[in-house]
Enzyme design. Structure first.
Site, PDB file in Angstrom:
ATOM      1  CE1 TYR A  86      45.261  47.142  35.472  1.00 36.52           C
ATOM      2  CE2 TYR A  86      46.039  49.280  36.210  1.00 36.52           C
ATOM      3  CZ  TYR A  86      45.074  48.504  35.609  1.00 36.52           C
ATOM      4  OH  TYR A  86      43.919  49.082  35.137  1.00 36.52           O
ATOM      5  CG  ASN A 109      36.823  41.074  33.916  1.00 39.74           C
ATOM      6  OD1 ASN A 109      36.185  40.031  33.804  1.00 39.74           O
ATOM      7  ND2 ASN A 109      36.699  41.866  34.950  1.00 39.74           N
ATOM      8  CG  HIS A 118      35.235  47.834  39.853  1.00 43.86           C
ATOM      9  ND1 HIS A 118      34.667  46.588  39.668  1.00 43.86           N
ATOM     10  CD2 HIS A 118      34.984  48.190  41.129  1.00 43.86           C
ATOM     11  CE1 HIS A 118      34.087  46.216  40.798  1.00 43.86           C
ATOM     12  NE2 HIS A 118      34.265  47.162  41.699  1.00 43.86           N
ATOM     13  CD  GLU A 146      33.386  47.708  45.053  1.00 44.40           C
ATOM     14  OE1 GLU A 146      34.562  47.662  45.494  1.00 44.40           O
ATOM     15  OE2 GLU A 146      32.974  46.947  44.169  1.00 44.40           O
TER      16      GLU A 146
END
Length: 152
Positions: A86, A109, A118, A146
């Site tokens: 963040y 979001n 994410h 991912e």
């Protein structure tokens, strides 16, 4: 219009009009009917099979504050399989002390997965956020997904 996609992690609902996506999120329940958009479902299918790393859709984020829009645009710059904190996002939008506000923007979001909140984690590498603690398992699954396809 509302469409649905059956992902490996549950059903995803999305709202769109003429390929302009306004909302996307995981559902708690199975949809009663499977209405879908071919382009959006094809993109999601390719994302989940590891062949699509970046979505090229147009998103309607105009109803959000300028700050939230900045955050969403910064999120779209995070590469597939990479995480940022963040604080990293706050620094990227030239507001280094606004990391808590970045977290609040991520919570709002409207288009999860395609605007990849994410990929945002705590500075201590902890998985936090993602629509609250009840959905942190989805964030973990998306990041794991991912990581499996990152180098393909």
């Amino acid at each position: 219009m509302i469409g649905y996609f059956k992902s490996p992690f549950g059903y995803i609902a999305y709202t769109y009009q003429d390929n302009l996506i306004t909302k996307m999120s995981f559902m708690d329940d199975r949809p009663t009917e499977m209405v879908y958009d071919d382009l959006i479902n094809d993109a999601l299918k390719r994302y989940f099979n590891g062949t699509l790393k970046h979505f090229d859709f147009v998103y309607d984020i105009s109803s959000f504050t300028p700050f939230q829009q900045e955050v969403f645009k910064a999120l779209m710059q995070i590469p597939y399989g990479v995480t940022k904190s963040y604080k990293d996002i706050a620094e990227a939008i030239h507001r280094p002390k606004a990391y808590r506000a970045v977290g609040q923007a991520c919570k709002k979001n409207p288009i999860g997965i395609m605007i990849p909140c994410h990929r945002v984690i705590g500075s201590d590498h902890a998985l936090t956020g993602y629509s609250g603690k009840d959905y942190i398992h989805l964030k973990e699954k998306l990041l794991q997904h991912e990581s499996e396809f990152k180098d393909i």
